[in-house]
Scaffold this motif. Structure first.
Motif, PDB file in Angstrom:
ATOM      1  N   LEU A  39       0.808  -1.176  -0.238  1.00  0.00           N
ATOM      2  CA  LEU A  39      -0.154  -0.044  -0.500  1.00  0.00           C
ATOM      3  C   LEU A  39       0.739   1.133   0.164  1.00  0.00           C
ATOM      4  O   LEU A  39       0.847   1.993  -0.727  1.00  0.00           O
ATOM      5  CB  LEU A  39      -1.321   0.040   1.004  1.00  0.00           C
ATOM      6  CG  LEU A  39      -2.278  -0.730   0.962  1.00  0.00           C
ATOM      7  CD1 LEU A  39      -3.087  -0.649   2.564  1.00  0.00           C
ATOM      8  CD2 LEU A  39      -2.838  -0.581  -0.348  1.00  0.00           C
ATOM      9  N   VAL A  40       2.244   1.013   0.280  1.00  0.00           N
ATOM     10  CA  VAL A  40       2.966   2.381   0.856  1.00  0.00           C
ATOM     11  C   VAL A  40       3.671   2.835  -0.934  1.00  0.00           C
ATOM     12  O   VAL A  40       3.298   3.344  -1.145  1.00  0.00           O
ATOM     13  CB  VAL A  40       4.090   2.068   2.132  1.00  0.00           C
ATOM     14  CG1 VAL A  40       4.949   2.805   1.470  1.00  0.00           C
ATOM     15  CG2 VAL A  40       3.418   1.978   3.260  1.00  0.00           C
ATOM     16  N   TYR A  60       1.915   1.768  -3.479  1.00  0.00           N
ATOM     17  CA  TYR A  60       0.973   1.919  -4.099  1.00  0.00           C
ATOM     18  C   TYR A  60       0.871   3.888  -3.920  1.00  0.00           C
ATOM     19  O   TYR A  60       1.128   4.448  -5.364  1.00  0.00           O
ATOM     20  CB  TYR A  60       0.111   1.710  -4.082  1.00  0.00           C
ATOM     21  CG  TYR A  60      -1.357   2.015  -4.861  1.00  0.00           C
ATOM     22  CD1 TYR A  60      -2.543   1.973  -4.494  1.00  0.00           C
ATOM     23  CD2 TYR A  60      -0.268   1.988  -6.704  1.00  0.00           C
ATOM     24  CE1 TYR A  60      -3.392   2.417  -5.117  1.00  0.00           C
ATOM     25  CE2 TYR A  60      -1.252   2.165  -7.232  1.00  0.00           C
ATOM     26  CZ  TYR A  60      -3.353   2.240  -7.111  1.00  0.00           C
ATOM     27  OH  TYR A  60      -4.460   2.575  -7.461  1.00  0.00           O
ATOM     28  N   LEU A  61       0.964   4.090  -2.741  1.00  0.00           N
ATOM     29  CA  LEU A  61       0.823   5.880  -2.599  1.00  0.00           C
ATOM     30  C   LEU A  61       1.801   6.088  -3.613  1.00  0.00           C
ATOM     31  O   LEU A  61       1.110   7.323  -3.555  1.00  0.00           O
ATOM     32  CB  LEU A  61       0.484   5.406  -0.345  1.00  0.00           C
ATOM     33  CG  LEU A  61       0.750   7.285  -0.323  1.00  0.00           C
ATOM     34  CD1 LEU A  61      -0.534   7.580  -0.916  1.00  0.00           C
ATOM     35  CD2 LEU A  61       0.960   7.442   0.828  1.00  0.00           C
ATOM     36  N   LEU A  91       1.509   5.767  -7.609  1.00  0.00           N
ATOM     37  CA  LEU A  91       0.453   6.140  -7.566  1.00  0.00           C
ATOM     38  C   LEU A  91       0.149   7.341  -9.244  1.00  0.00           C
ATOM     39  O   LEU A  91      -0.750   6.892  -9.477  1.00  0.00           O
ATOM     40  CB  LEU A  91      -0.598   6.945  -6.653  1.00  0.00           C
ATOM     41  CG  LEU A  91      -2.594   7.013  -7.053  1.00  0.00           C
ATOM     42  CD1 LEU A  91      -3.141   5.751  -7.234  1.00  0.00           C
ATOM     43  CD2 LEU A  91      -2.443   6.697  -5.709  1.00  0.00           C
ATOM     44  N   ARG A  92       0.831   8.430  -8.157  1.00  0.00           N
ATOM     45  CA  ARG A  92       0.692   9.496  -9.689  1.00  0.00           C
ATOM     46  C   ARG A  92       1.544   9.570 -10.706  1.00  0.00           C
ATOM     47  O   ARG A  92       2.047  10.861 -11.084  1.00  0.00           O
ATOM     48  CB  ARG A  92       0.356  10.883  -9.117  1.00  0.00           C
ATOM     49  CG  ARG A  92      -1.100  10.907  -8.371  1.00  0.00           C
ATOM     50  CD  ARG A  92      -1.804  11.090  -9.314  1.00  0.00           C
ATOM     51  NE  ARG A  92      -3.165  11.856  -8.701  1.00  0.00           N
ATOM     52  CZ  ARG A  92      -3.275  12.780  -8.298  1.00  0.00           C
ATOM     53  NH1 ARG A  92      -2.767  14.221  -7.946  1.00  0.00           N
ATOM     54  NH2 ARG A  92      -4.583  13.204  -7.288  1.00  0.00           N
ATOM     55  N   GLU A 115       4.646  12.469 -10.439  1.00  0.00           N
ATOM     56  CA  GLU A 115       4.815  13.503  -9.893  1.00  0.00           C
ATOM     57  C   GLU A 115       4.684  12.915  -8.954  1.00  0.00           C
ATOM     58  O   GLU A 115       4.973  13.891  -7.759  1.00  0.00           O
ATOM     59  CB  GLU A 115       2.755  13.770 -10.000  1.00  0.00           C
ATOM     60  CG  GLU A 115       2.571  15.338 -10.095  1.00  0.00           C
ATOM     61  CD  GLU A 115       0.826  14.956  -9.822  1.00  0.00           C
ATOM     62  OE1 GLU A 115       0.329  14.793 -10.906  1.00  0.00           O
ATOM     63  OE2 GLU A 115       0.007  15.551  -9.045  1.00  0.00           O
ATOM     64  N   PRO A 139      -6.278   3.989 -16.909  1.00  0.00           N
ATOM     65  CA  PRO A 139      -5.929   5.164 -16.455  1.00  0.00           C
ATOM     66  C   PRO A 139      -4.544   4.477 -15.840  1.00  0.00           C
ATOM     67  O   PRO A 139      -4.564   2.948 -15.195  1.00  0.00           O
ATOM     68  CB  PRO A 139      -6.693   6.073 -15.762  1.00  0.00           C
ATOM     69  CG  PRO A 139      -7.558   4.698 -15.464  1.00  0.00           C
ATOM     70  CD  PRO A 139      -7.583   3.537 -16.235  1.00  0.00           C
ATOM     71  N   GLU A 195      -3.210   5.371 -13.004  1.00  0.00           N
ATOM     72  CA  GLU A 195      -3.658   4.601 -11.229  1.00  0.00           C
ATOM     73  C   GLU A 195      -4.310   3.152 -11.084  1.00  0.00           C
ATOM     74  O   GLU A 195      -3.238   2.348 -10.710  1.00  0.00           O
ATOM     75  CB  GLU A 195      -4.598   5.820 -10.384  1.00  0.00           C
ATOM     76  CG  GLU A 195      -4.350   6.749 -10.484  1.00  0.00           C
ATOM     77  CD  GLU A 195      -4.603   8.149 -11.733  1.00  0.00           C
ATOM     78  OE1 GLU A 195      -4.948   7.087 -12.589  1.00  0.00           O
ATOM     79  OE2 GLU A 195      -4.615   8.996 -11.618  1.00  0.00           O
ATOM     80  N   THR A 206      -1.491   5.287   5.606  1.00  0.00           N
ATOM     81  CA  THR A 206      -1.459   5.210   4.000  1.00  0.00           C
ATOM     82  C   THR A 206      -2.426   4.477   2.927  1.00  0.00           C
ATOM     83  O   THR A 206      -2.696   5.382   2.704  1.00  0.00           O
ATOM     84  CB  THR A 206      -1.247   3.894   3.833  1.00  0.00           C
ATOM     85  OG1 THR A 206      -0.380   3.751   5.280  1.00  0.00           O
ATOM     86  CG2 THR A 206      -0.470   3.454   2.379  1.00  0.00           C
ATOM     87  N   GLY A 218      -4.314   8.563   2.448  1.00  0.00           N
ATOM     88  CA  GLY A 218      -3.499   9.138   1.296  1.00  0.00           C
ATOM     89  C   GLY A 218      -3.678   8.498   0.265  1.00  0.00           C
ATOM     90  O   GLY A 218      -4.245   9.711  -0.246  1.00  0.00           O
ATOM     91  N   ILE A 219      -3.913   7.370  -0.065  1.00  0.00           N
ATOM     92  CA  ILE A 219      -4.576   6.744  -1.219  1.00  0.00           C
ATOM     93  C   ILE A 219      -5.781   7.775  -1.499  1.00  0.00           C
ATOM     94  O   ILE A 219      -5.703   7.114  -3.029  1.00  0.00           O
ATOM     95  CB  ILE A 219      -3.736   5.123  -1.186  1.00  0.00           C
ATOM     96  CG1 ILE A 219      -2.995   4.787  -1.204  1.00  0.00           C
ATOM     97  CG2 ILE A 219      -5.083   4.708  -2.679  1.00  0.00           C
ATOM     98  CD1 ILE A 219      -2.580   3.106  -0.724  1.00  0.00           C
ATOM     99  N   LEU A 230      -5.826  10.332  -2.947  1.00  0.00           N
ATOM    100  CA  LEU A 230      -5.510  11.045  -3.949  1.00  0.00           C
ATOM    101  C   LEU A 230      -5.951  10.615  -5.330  1.00  0.00           C
ATOM    102  O   LEU A 230      -5.778  11.149  -6.289  1.00  0.00           O
ATOM    103  CB  LEU A 230      -4.031  10.110  -4.419  1.00  0.00           C
ATOM    104  CG  LEU A 230      -2.394  11.303  -3.341  1.00  0.00           C
ATOM    105  CD1 LEU A 230      -1.266  10.092  -4.070  1.00  0.00           C
ATOM    106  CD2 LEU A 230      -2.336  12.234  -4.555  1.00  0.00           C
ATOM    107  N   VAL A 231      -6.505   9.561  -5.392  1.00  0.00           N
ATOM    108  CA  VAL A 231      -7.023   8.870  -5.909  1.00  0.00           C
ATOM    109  C   VAL A 231      -8.567   8.989  -5.858  1.00  0.00           C
ATOM    110  O   VAL A 231      -8.752   9.693  -7.855  1.00  0.00           O
ATOM    111  CB  VAL A 231      -7.725   7.566  -5.680  1.00  0.00           C
ATOM    112  CG1 VAL A 231      -9.003   6.735  -6.851  1.00  0.00           C
ATOM    113  CG2 VAL A 231      -6.387   6.564  -6.117  1.00  0.00           C
ATOM    114  N   ARG A 289      -9.833  14.958 -13.417  1.00  0.00           N
ATOM    115  CA  ARG A 289     -10.070  13.918 -14.803  1.00  0.00           C
ATOM    116  C   ARG A 289     -11.385  14.266 -15.600  1.00  0.00           C
ATOM    117  O   ARG A 289     -12.055  15.167 -16.348  1.00  0.00           O
ATOM    118  CB  ARG A 289      -9.780  12.873 -14.792  1.00  0.00           C
ATOM    119  CG  ARG A 289      -9.994  12.171 -15.860  1.00  0.00           C
ATOM    120  CD  ARG A 289      -9.164  10.835 -15.877  1.00  0.00           C
ATOM    121  NE  ARG A 289      -8.318  10.779 -16.263  1.00  0.00           N
ATOM    122  CZ  ARG A 289      -7.564   9.285 -14.676  1.00  0.00           C
ATOM    123  NH1 ARG A 289      -8.417   8.811 -14.383  1.00  0.00           N
ATOM    124  NH2 ARG A 289      -6.855   9.516 -14.839  1.00  0.00           N
TER     125      ARG A 289
END
Lengths: 597, 225
Positions: A179-180, A182-183, A186-187, A190, A429, A431, B158, B161-162, B165-166, B173
């Protein structure tokens, strides 16, 4: 209109990303081990020579290719020659294997980090046995830190055949690690660009704190003297040179495609020559810096163990012969032993097997590498320091940042080619693609949380990347120098950075590095063939130590599969492309054939 | 008279010597490490300390059996060494010249171990009764393991945060799509009534175009040589 490629915000982010990727756990736990095994300070000689001959040129090559082609590894090699897109695919496969098992280390680091918030530290003492009259049997045979690693963390089984159950605590830590990661990815650039500021700089901060603490520890000097006394006769040992070459190679992370991926997000006129030199120098300096820290910690641990050993002997002699407390000290131990031998010869003779000869040299000689060093030796040293919780937390945060920094590079190597491919990026996309990759890796990684998981981890660690990478980098160098053409490459570099590469780079690319890699390759192959069957270290709970066992056939099959999966990509893809082109040519050629009278 | 007394005394001494000797039946060895435990505050072991020890053992026996029969004289010490270690036995006054069974003594000492340790300012490690194993105290375990608490905190952060961001990515978008859509809509409106310089385009004949007199009047577009 084509979407413009994401870029790093500034060149500093790119440099930090490369440093964060290259400076990883290997600098902390493999280089000090190699220094110790191959001649202490003298090992620096082959290490620096290999850095100049192999490390810097190959790093510059990969960065230049990525920056020039502005694509991930698959796309970049496709541009150089369509038959060579297999190299890119092999890189992605190897990166995939690497990210599968590498994140397990981060999971373990999380586990230890979470357990550092207790007083006393859980690995500081053995747990009690069931009727509370003494310590747990397994723990009594070995040290409490080893027990905590093998039993409490891994809950390891006695051989690779006994798979056991999934340890839910480890599984949960692994999921958190993914998860960390991925965080952070993710972008794309950026988010990665911001994260690398932390993952690149925090380890140095912690290493500095540890350097100061380590040098002030009692007995640290013993470790440093031991490490830095050069044993120059080791230079004659070919293994020293081979290990120096291998260490430079893997430490910089060449061949995985991560460097190509990172460089592809650069501005086209970025000075990658300067950055290549900076990154490789920083990587090697960090290795040396980390080994100073490690050896002061080693010295402290060895001195501590040596003094405990002496104290145990003193206590035993005092108790058996009912001498006055304090009459036996470390200084007069030898003379008192002689006195006792002469006065009570019979009793002393009975006692002799138990009177251990404590030796500081023997303690310092116990070389440990890999996960053993990071988790067992360091935690053992930490538990004996004051304010151990603080140092423990700092240390495992450092391990985490090192590990996550490397994971960012690994996942970039997989994701950049995937997001570059038109097919996937239209339908999904960014993500979602990252999420799917992380999810698949996490599920497969659960294998390493079984009771026998650590044995599978060792298989992946030893065999997934070693041979394949050598082959990949060899093909890369030959492709750029001879297929793409060194002159063409020179011109591209001239366009990008403003000047042509000088003769040093050209000689290294064209001759020195390929020759070196071929010799490394031959050495590894002959080594594998010569040792016959492959063996591994298994933990024996009844004895409380590691024993050597042979791999069963299915494990050997998995090893073969790992190596084959990546190396076969290169010739297979070339063959497939060749066949496809042939077919296309036949299809295209037919109308012409028919027109001929 | 004197002779009888002497005889009795020597008998008692011999009996004591027989009852209390190293490895005797029901005898226990005790070992003290006073300097290790107390360092500079160590007291020296003398006859008074021995007296206190006898008193503590008698106390332990009394507590255990809850009959007030054990006297100081029932506890015999012997073989004192410099280490400070010695052997002791507890005799049974109701039955002459016998010692209390070892199991009883062991149980009594175990029950009152803390009191005995406290009297000498020592611990289980520094005041050792060999052959009597001490019950080690387990480490304090909180109800919820600490690591789970820290884990939950980090995992929660975490996930938040995810999610952030998502969600912000999706929102961004959507905003992009909306602005592209509004641009498309504006284009549509434009094409329905395109105005150029105040003249609606559909009036203009697009095939022939609008000829600007300023330029076409000038036939000589190239300067003559």
């Amino acid at each position: 209109m084509e979407k413009s490629r994401p870029l790093w915000d500034n060149p500093l982010q790119f440099v930090f990303a490369c440093i964060s990727y290259a400076v990883g756990l290997g600098n902390v736990w493999r280089f000090p081990y190699l220094c110790q095994m191959y001649g202490g300070g003298g090992f620096l000689i082959p290490y620096i020579i290999m850095l100049i001959v192999e490390g810097m040129p190959l790093l510059y090559l990969e960065l230049a290719v990525g920056q020039q082609m502005r694509q991930g590894s698959i796309g970049a090699w496709k541009i150089i020659s369509p038959y060579l897109s297999g190299v890119g695919i092999a890189s992605v496969v190897v990166s995939f294997f690497l990210s599968m098992y590498y994140n397990v280390i981060n999971a373990w680091a999380f586990w230890y980090l979470f357990h550092s918030f207790q007083d006393p530290l859980p690995w500081a003492s053995c747990p009690l046995n069931s009727n509370r009259t003494g310590y747990d049997e397994e723990c009594a045979k070995t040290t409490s830190t080893q027990y905590f690693w093998y039993r409490k963390t891994l809950n390891i089984s006695s051989s690779i055949e006994e798979n056991g159950n999934i340890q839910w605590e480890q599984a949960v830590c692994l999921i958190l690690a993914w998860l960390v990661v991925y965080l952070c990815i993710l972008r794309g650039t950026e988010s990665t660009g911001k994260v690398v500021y932390i993952t690149a700089s925090l380890p140095y901060f912690v290493l500095l704190i540890y350097l100061i603490r380590g040098l002030t520890l009692h007995g640290a000097v013993n470790g440093l003297i031991y490490m830095f006394t050069p044993k120059l006769e080791q230079l004659a040992n070919p293994k020293a040179w081979i290990n120096a070459a291998t260490q430079i190679f893997f430490s910089l992370g060449l061949g995985f495609g991560s460097l190509i991926a990172f460089a592809s997000y650069n501005e086209p006129n970025n000075n990658c020559e300067r950055h290549a030199i900076i990154v490789s120098l920083i990587n090697s300096t960090t290795s040396i810096f980390a080994s100073i820290v490690t050896f002061s910690i080693y010295g402290f641990k060895a001195t501590f163990n040596y003094e405990s050993c002496i104290n145990k002997v003193i206590l035993m002699l005092t108790n058996v012969f009912d001498l006055e407390e304090g009459s036996l000290t470390a200084d007069n131990l030898d003379s008192m032993k002689n006195y006792l031998t002469s006065t009570y010869p019979n009793e002393y003779a009975e006692l002799l097997p138990q009177v251990k000869n404590c030796s500081l040299e023997a303690e310092l000689d116990t070389a440990v590498q890999g996960t053993g060093l990071a988790f067992i030796v360091y935690s053992e040293a930490i538990k004996n320091m004051e304010v151990s919780q603080l140092y423990s937390v700092l240390y495992f945060i450092m391990l985490l940042t090192l590990g996550i920094g490397s994971m960012l590079g690994n996942t970039a190597a997989i994701l950049t080619p995937l997001t570059d491919s038109k097919f996937l990026s239209i339908h999904l996309p960014k993500e979602v693609i990252s999420g799917i990759v992380c999810f698949i890796n996490c599920i497969v990684g659960l294998v390493f949380t079984l009771e026998a998981g650590n044995y599978w981890f060792d298989i992946f660690n030893d065999y997934a990347a070693t041979l394949s990478l050598l082959l990949i980098v060899l093909v890369e160098t030959i492709a750029v120098c001879y297929v793409y053409g060194l002159r063409r490459f020179e011109k591209d570099l001239h366009l990008m950075i403003g000047h042509k590469p000088n003769w040093y780079w050209k000689i290294m690319w064209a001759f020195a590095s390929p020759v070196l890699i071929v010799s490394l390759f031959i050495f590894y192959l002959t080594d594998y063939i010569r040792t016959g069957t492959l063996q591994y270290q298994a933990w024996d709970a009844t004895e409380g130590q590691l024993v050597t066992k042979d791999y069963p056939t299915y494990a050997l099959a998995v090893i073969g599969l790992l190596v084959a999966a990546s190396t076969m990509c290169i010739p297979l893809t070339a063959l497939i492309i060749f066949i496809m082109k042939r077919l296309k040519r036949n299809v295209d050629a037919e109308p012409w054939v028919m027109h001929l009278p | 008279m004197l002779g009888v007394l002497l005889l009795a005394f020597s008998l008692v001494t011999i009996v004591h010597a027989e009852l209390c000797r190293p490895d005797a039946q029901n005898a226990f060895k005790v070992r003290l490490s006073i300097k290790t435990a107390l360092g500079d505050n160590a007291y020296s072991w003398d006859a008074s300390e021995e007296y206190l020890f006898k008193a503590m053992v008698a106390f332990a026996m009394r507590r255990y059996s809850s009959k007030e029969t054990t006297q100081l004289s029932n506890v015999l010490l012997c073989n004192m060494t410099e280490r400070v270690s010695f052997w002791f036995v507890v005799t049974d006054s109701s039955r002459n010249v016998t010692t209390v069974p070892g199991s009883e003594v062991e149980a009594a000492i175990r029950m009152n171990r803390n009191r005995i340790n406290g009297a000498f300012l020592l611990t289980d490690n520094t005041l050792q009764f060999l052959k009597i194993s001490s019950t080690l105290s387990p480490p304090i375990e909180p109800n919820v393991p600490v690591w789970l608490i820290v884990f939950s905190v980090v995992a929660g952060l975490t996930v938040v945060g995810i999610a952030f961001l998502v969600v912000s990515g999706i929102w961004r978008r959507k905003k992009n799509n909306e602005s592209v859509e509004t641009e498309d809509l504006e284009d549509k409106y434009d094409t329905s009534v395109t105005i150029e310089n105040g003249i609606p385009c559909d009036i203009l004949d697009l095939k022939t175009g609008q000829i600007n007199g300023v330029y076409t009047a000038d036939d000589e577009r190239f300067t003559p040589l």
